[in-house]
Design a protein around this motif. Sequence first.
Motif, PDB file in Angstrom:
ATOM      1  N   PRO A 102     -51.339 -17.161  52.716  1.00 47.23           N
ATOM      2  CA  PRO A 102     -52.351 -17.133  53.770  1.00 47.23           C
ATOM      3  C   PRO A 102     -52.249 -18.292  54.753  1.00 47.23           C
ATOM      4  CG  PRO A 102     -53.315 -17.925  51.729  1.00 47.23           C
ATOM      5  CD  PRO A 102     -51.913 -17.491  51.402  1.00 47.23           C
ATOM      6  N   ASP A 103     -51.510 -19.333  54.400  1.00 43.05           N
ATOM      7  CA  ASP A 103     -51.423 -20.476  55.317  1.00 43.05           C
ATOM      8  C   ASP A 103     -50.427 -20.234  56.443  1.00 43.05           C
ATOM      9  OD1 ASP A 103     -49.264 -20.602  53.570  1.00 43.05           O
ATOM     10  OD2 ASP A 103     -49.440 -22.758  53.174  1.00 43.05           O
ATOM     11  N   THR A 104     -49.207 -19.830  56.114  1.00 44.78           N
ATOM     12  CA  THR A 104     -48.171 -19.647  57.130  1.00 44.78           C
ATOM     13  C   THR A 104     -47.946 -18.189  57.514  1.00 44.78           C
ATOM     14  OG1 THR A 104     -46.429 -19.501  55.458  1.00 44.78           O
ATOM     15  CG2 THR A 104     -46.931 -21.706  56.350  1.00 44.78           C
ATOM     16  N   MET A 105     -48.512 -17.254  56.772  1.00 48.86           N
ATOM     17  CA  MET A 105     -48.295 -15.815  56.971  1.00 48.86           C
ATOM     18  C   MET A 105     -46.865 -15.402  56.622  1.00 48.86           C
ATOM     19  SD  MET A 105     -51.294 -14.861  57.913  1.00 48.86           S
ATOM     20  CE  MET A 105     -51.135 -13.190  58.513  1.00 48.86           C
ATOM     21  N   ASN A 106     -46.137 -16.283  55.944  1.00 50.38           N
ATOM     22  CA  ASN A 106     -44.778 -15.973  55.493  1.00 50.38           C
ATOM     23  C   ASN A 106     -44.794 -15.388  54.086  1.00 50.38           C
ATOM     24  OD1 ASN A 106     -43.414 -16.843  57.803  1.00 50.38           O
ATOM     25  ND2 ASN A 106     -43.326 -18.967  57.086  1.00 50.38           N
ATOM     26  N   ILE A 107     -43.674 -14.805  53.690  1.00 44.61           N
ATOM     27  CA  ILE A 107     -43.535 -14.258  52.351  1.00 44.61           C
ATOM     28  C   ILE A 107     -43.876 -15.330  51.314  1.00 44.61           C
ATOM     29  CG2 ILE A 107     -41.062 -14.801  52.179  1.00 44.61           C
ATOM     30  CD1 ILE A 107     -40.705 -12.095  50.724  1.00 44.61           C
ATOM     31  N   ASP A 108     -44.623 -14.934  50.281  1.00 44.59           N
ATOM     32  CA  ASP A 108     -44.986 -15.865  49.214  1.00 44.59           C
ATOM     33  C   ASP A 108     -43.797 -16.003  48.265  1.00 44.59           C
ATOM     34  OD1 ASP A 108     -45.995 -17.223  47.004  1.00 44.59           O
ATOM     35  OD2 ASP A 108     -47.951 -16.243  47.100  1.00 44.59           O
ATOM     36  N   GLU A 109     -43.158 -17.159  48.327  1.00 47.16           N
ATOM     37  CA  GLU A 109     -41.941 -17.377  47.542  1.00 47.16           C
ATOM     38  C   GLU A 109     -42.204 -17.294  46.039  1.00 47.16           C
ATOM     39  OE1 GLU A 109     -43.953 -21.293  48.114  1.00 47.16           O
ATOM     40  OE2 GLU A 109     -43.452 -19.591  49.429  1.00 47.16           O
ATOM     41  N   THR A 110     -43.443 -17.507  45.631  1.00 48.44           N
ATOM     42  CA  THR A 110     -43.753 -17.454  44.199  1.00 48.44           C
ATOM     43  C   THR A 110     -43.883 -16.022  43.683  1.00 48.44           C
ATOM     44  OG1 THR A 110     -46.178 -17.490  44.471  1.00 48.44           O
ATOM     45  CG2 THR A 110     -45.033 -19.616  44.438  1.00 48.44           C
ATOM     46  N   LYS A 111     -43.913 -15.059  44.589  1.00 50.15           N
ATOM     47  CA  LYS A 111     -44.052 -13.653  44.195  1.00 50.15           C
ATOM     48  C   LYS A 111     -42.716 -12.900  44.192  1.00 50.15           C
ATOM     49  CE  LYS A 111     -48.605 -13.448  43.917  1.00 50.15           C
ATOM     50  NZ  LYS A 111     -49.180 -14.588  44.497  1.00 50.15           N
ATOM     51  N   ILE A 112     -41.665 -13.547  44.687  1.00 56.75           N
ATOM     52  CA  ILE A 112     -40.384 -12.846  44.870  1.00 56.75           C
ATOM     53  C   ILE A 112     -39.699 -12.546  43.548  1.00 56.75           C
ATOM     54  CG2 ILE A 112     -38.049 -13.060  45.819  1.00 56.75           C
ATOM     55  CD1 ILE A 112     -39.271 -14.654  48.141  1.00 56.75           C
ATOM     56  N   GLU A 113     -39.583 -13.539  42.695  1.00 58.72           N
ATOM     57  CA  GLU A 113     -38.757 -13.390  41.492  1.00 58.72           C
ATOM     58  C   GLU A 113     -39.257 -12.260  40.591  1.00 58.72           C
ATOM     59  OE1 GLU A 113     -35.833 -16.227  39.059  1.00 58.72           O
ATOM     60  OE2 GLU A 113     -37.757 -17.096  39.648  1.00 58.72           O
ATOM     61  N   ASP A 114     -40.561 -12.083  40.516  1.00 56.11           N
ATOM     62  CA  ASP A 114     -41.115 -11.020  39.679  1.00 56.11           C
ATOM     63  C   ASP A 114     -40.770  -9.638  40.217  1.00 56.11           C
ATOM     64  OD1 ASP A 114     -42.851 -10.344  37.358  1.00 56.11           O
ATOM     65  OD2 ASP A 114     -44.098  -9.419  38.909  1.00 56.11           O
ATOM     66  N   ALA A 115     -40.416  -9.561  41.512  1.00 56.34           N
ATOM     67  CA  ALA A 115     -40.068  -8.275  42.125  1.00 56.34           C
ATOM     68  C   ALA A 115     -38.586  -7.937  41.975  1.00 56.34           C
ATOM     69  CB  ALA A 115     -40.440  -8.286  43.605  1.00 56.34           C
ATOM     70  N   VAL A 116     -37.788  -8.861  41.466  1.00 60.65           N
ATOM     71  CA  VAL A 116     -36.345  -8.633  41.312  1.00 60.65           C
ATOM     72  C   VAL A 116     -36.092  -7.666  40.156  1.00 60.65           C
ATOM     73  CG1 VAL A 116     -34.132  -9.718  40.777  1.00 60.65           C
ATOM     74  CG2 VAL A 116     -35.769 -10.898  42.260  1.00 60.65           C
ATOM     75  N   THR A 117     -35.224  -6.690  40.411  1.00 66.13           N
ATOM     76  CA  THR A 117     -34.785  -5.745  39.389  1.00 66.13           C
ATOM     77  C   THR A 117     -33.260  -5.693  39.427  1.00 66.13           C
ATOM     78  OG1 THR A 117     -34.628  -3.739  40.753  1.00 66.13           O
ATOM     79  CG2 THR A 117     -36.834  -4.363  39.961  1.00 66.13           C
ATOM     80  N   PRO A 118     -32.633  -4.973  38.478  1.00 64.24           N
ATOM     81  CA  PRO A 118     -31.171  -4.827  38.531  1.00 64.24           C
ATOM     82  C   PRO A 118     -30.672  -4.159  39.820  1.00 64.24           C
ATOM     83  CG  PRO A 118     -31.982  -4.261  36.356  1.00 64.24           C
ATOM     84  CD  PRO A 118     -33.194  -4.427  37.216  1.00 64.24           C
ATOM     85  N   LYS A 119     -31.574  -3.497  40.546  1.00 69.55           N
ATOM     86  CA  LYS A 119     -31.181  -2.819  41.794  1.00 69.55           C
ATOM     87  C   LYS A 119     -31.323  -3.711  43.021  1.00 69.55           C
ATOM     88  CE  LYS A 119     -32.481   1.820  40.164  1.00 69.55           C
ATOM     89  NZ  LYS A 119     -33.337   3.005  40.435  1.00 69.55           N
ATOM     90  N   THR A 120     -31.930  -4.869  42.853  1.00 69.10           N
ATOM     91  CA  THR A 120     -32.164  -5.740  44.004  1.00 69.10           C
ATOM     92  C   THR A 120     -30.845  -6.262  44.560  1.00 69.10           C
ATOM     93  OG1 THR A 120     -34.265  -6.438  43.025  1.00 69.10           O
ATOM     94  CG2 THR A 120     -33.417  -7.738  44.848  1.00 69.10           C
TER      95      THR A 120
END
Length: 376
Positions: A102-120
Amino acid sequence: MIPFNIPPFLGTETAYIKEAINNHKICGDGPFTKRCHQWLEEKTGTAKALLTTSCTHSLEMAALLLDIRPGDEVILPSFTFCSTADAFVLRGAKLVFVDIRPDTMNIDETKIEDAVTPKTKAIVPVHYAGVACEMDAIMAIARRHDLRVVEDAAQAVMSEYKGQALGTIGDYGCYSFHETKNYSMGEGGALLIKDPAKIEDAEILREKGTNRSVFLRGQIDKYTWVNHGSSYLPSDMNAAYLWAQLQEADKINGNRLASWQKYYNAFEALEKEGFVQRPVIPAECKQNAHMFYLKAKDLEERTALIAFLRENGVQAVFHYIPLHSAPAGLRFGRFHGEDVYTTREADRLLRLPMYYDLRSEDADKVIDAVTGFYKG
């Protein structure tokens, strides 16, 4: 009416375009294109910069160079322009949206890794408003999972993260030179390439699948069709327009930063009183004053503020409708995790007039109108 945007114009653009015409060289990769390439490479430190017909096409080139295929997954924010997503959808990829900060309106870097799958296959951070994403964390995730990073730096020419030019940190960086950007060629963009080993592939892709670039450098005596490609070259007349502005890039940048700071200082009181929120620029980020935005309390208040400003001769706009809620976003992607901030913050944000040579009296009129709305 004070417009939201006026395309930058310094006065030398006309002479340079006329020079391109008189030289009988108005197609792609002419003298002005080469000057722009050299400027971008020297200014950013990238291994290679290639002008394109748009940032959209730069993103498409990056997707092709990464060999994105049907079934691959790409992680990106939902709060971005559709071009960020289109480039990968065209290759058959599945979009995986994650929440923003909410501060910079950029992607939340702390949420990325949990979204990684073998297809990423890739992560696509978007540097909103020319303010850097948390690139150290993003690059660390990419290294741990052997992922590629494409920086959507459409709004970020002249911006930096810890002293490094945005667009040069990931594998590829994509700039925009649309008329709404700090430096313009009407329609246009650039692809920045980090790995020198990928330069020839990019040149072939950009030159309709031919090795014409190698031929023009005198490295071969004829050129031919060697791979798939398309025509991503802008006219040298467009590059001539851009060259005039790159020559004065520091002047344009300083002028915009002064306007941005004027707004920022003027709205300090409104923020302290709890009416609005001003942009946040992290200490490690050097921004380029691409835009100035405020956040209202909610969607209803923002709508009323935009209408009030229009009635008082000021054009303000909002963006974006989060992609995951759009018809195409529902078809081509999914939101990973909870949408805590993306929709809420998108509904609050409005952009004020911001362009090169914004007159001080016009900025004062904008400030007075916003203040009048809240004080009234």
